[in-house]
Enzyme design. Sequence first.
Site, PDB file in Angstrom:
ATOM      1  CG  ASP A  68       6.895  -5.559  -4.691  1.00 35.99           C
ATOM      2  OD1 ASP A  68       7.764  -4.668  -4.786  1.00 35.99           O
ATOM      3  OD2 ASP A  68       5.766  -5.361  -4.202  1.00 35.99           O
ATOM      4  CG  ASN A 136      -6.394  -3.323  -2.196  1.00 34.26           C
ATOM      5  OD1 ASN A 136      -5.318  -3.114  -1.636  1.00 34.26           O
ATOM      6  ND2 ASN A 136      -6.484  -4.053  -3.288  1.00 34.26           N
ATOM      7  CG  HIS A 138      -2.029  -3.874  -2.000  1.00 33.48           C
ATOM      8  ND1 HIS A 138      -2.463  -3.601  -3.272  1.00 33.48           N
ATOM      9  CD2 HIS A 138      -1.093  -2.937  -1.740  1.00 33.48           C
ATOM     10  CE1 HIS A 138      -1.808  -2.552  -3.738  1.00 33.48           C
ATOM     11  NE2 HIS A 138      -0.980  -2.122  -2.837  1.00 33.48           N
ATOM     12  CD  GLU A 143      -3.655  -6.463  -5.019  1.00 29.52           C
ATOM     13  OE1 GLU A 143      -4.415  -5.859  -4.228  1.00 29.52           O
ATOM     14  OE2 GLU A 143      -2.933  -5.872  -5.838  1.00 29.52           O
TER      15      GLU A 143
HETATM   16  P1  PGA Z   1       2.036   4.013  -2.761  1.00 30.87           P
HETATM   17  O1  PGA Z   1       1.791   2.466  -2.849  1.00 30.87           O
HETATM   18  O2  PGA Z   1       3.157   4.203  -1.785  1.00 30.87           O
HETATM   19  O3  PGA Z   1       2.447   4.422  -4.150  1.00 30.87           O
HETATM   20  O4  PGA Z   1       0.765   4.648  -2.289  1.00 30.87           O
HETATM   21  C1  PGA Z   1       1.680   1.734  -1.679  1.00 30.87           C
HETATM   22  C2  PGA Z   1       1.206   0.336  -1.997  1.00 30.87           C
HETATM   23  O5  PGA Z   1       0.340   0.188  -2.888  1.00 30.87           O
HETATM   24  O6  PGA Z   1       1.672  -0.608  -1.352  1.00 30.87           O
END
Ligand code: PGA
Length: 242
Positions: A68, A136, A138, A143
């Site tokens: 992304d 959550n 995602h 999401e």
């Molecule tokens: P993080 O993010 O590695 O900074 O915890 C992971 C994500 O939100 O996909």
Amino acid sequence: MKIIVCENYDGMSRRAYEEIKKVMTETGGECVLGLATGSTPLGLYKCMAADCEAGKISYEKTRTVNLDEYVGLPAANEQSYRRFMRDNLFDKIDILEENTRFPDGNAEDLAAECERYDELLEKTPRDIQVLGIGSNGHIAFNEPGTPFDGRTRVVELKESTIKDNSRFFASEEEVPRRAISMGIRDILQSKKILVLASGGNKAEAVRAMCRGEITERCPASALQRHGDVTVIVDAEAGAELC
Ligand code: PGA
């Protein structure tokens, strides 16, 4: 799903690197790595860089595609995902810049850019896709509520994600409100998937991903439908798996 619980973050990172090394060795480095940004894969990227700097592995023939990119941030902006990957991995290994791909969050026609990226993904099947997971559930910017058959598209960031990501910006106002993200269908097309998670705030999401119902309420639960997923977590993130 193969689930590996490591003692701590370093152990998780080293074990994850074993999986990447396996693919690199099997293909002689001529492979496509799907890469992710975020704090979780930083230890893995350090392992990749250390072995490359020591001359033990080469990424000269390797291609990468990232999950992304924010919409509207210049590529050189410190918080762009292209810049993140450059600072944390690409500048430390011998990969060719033209072999590293991202969605262009500054494209004039964002819909056309999403189509272009999907075409690119079709033409460059990933040998392995690295993923983090949100608290959550995602994956990438998919999401809760995202359809499992979704392709690359522009997403509006949820308030909770803007808040989470504001730790990297001077203020919450500076966090872009939109991003281009691979869809869940794109993610599932990778031959292998490697999910990493660290910390107690991920424990419930990890449980739901591995043991919960397959539901759009937990986007990562879609991974249960893939035949070759390895989940590597530290003890805190794996605490709800028993
Ligand atoms: P993080 O993010 O590695 O900074 O915890 C992971 C994500 O939100 O996909």
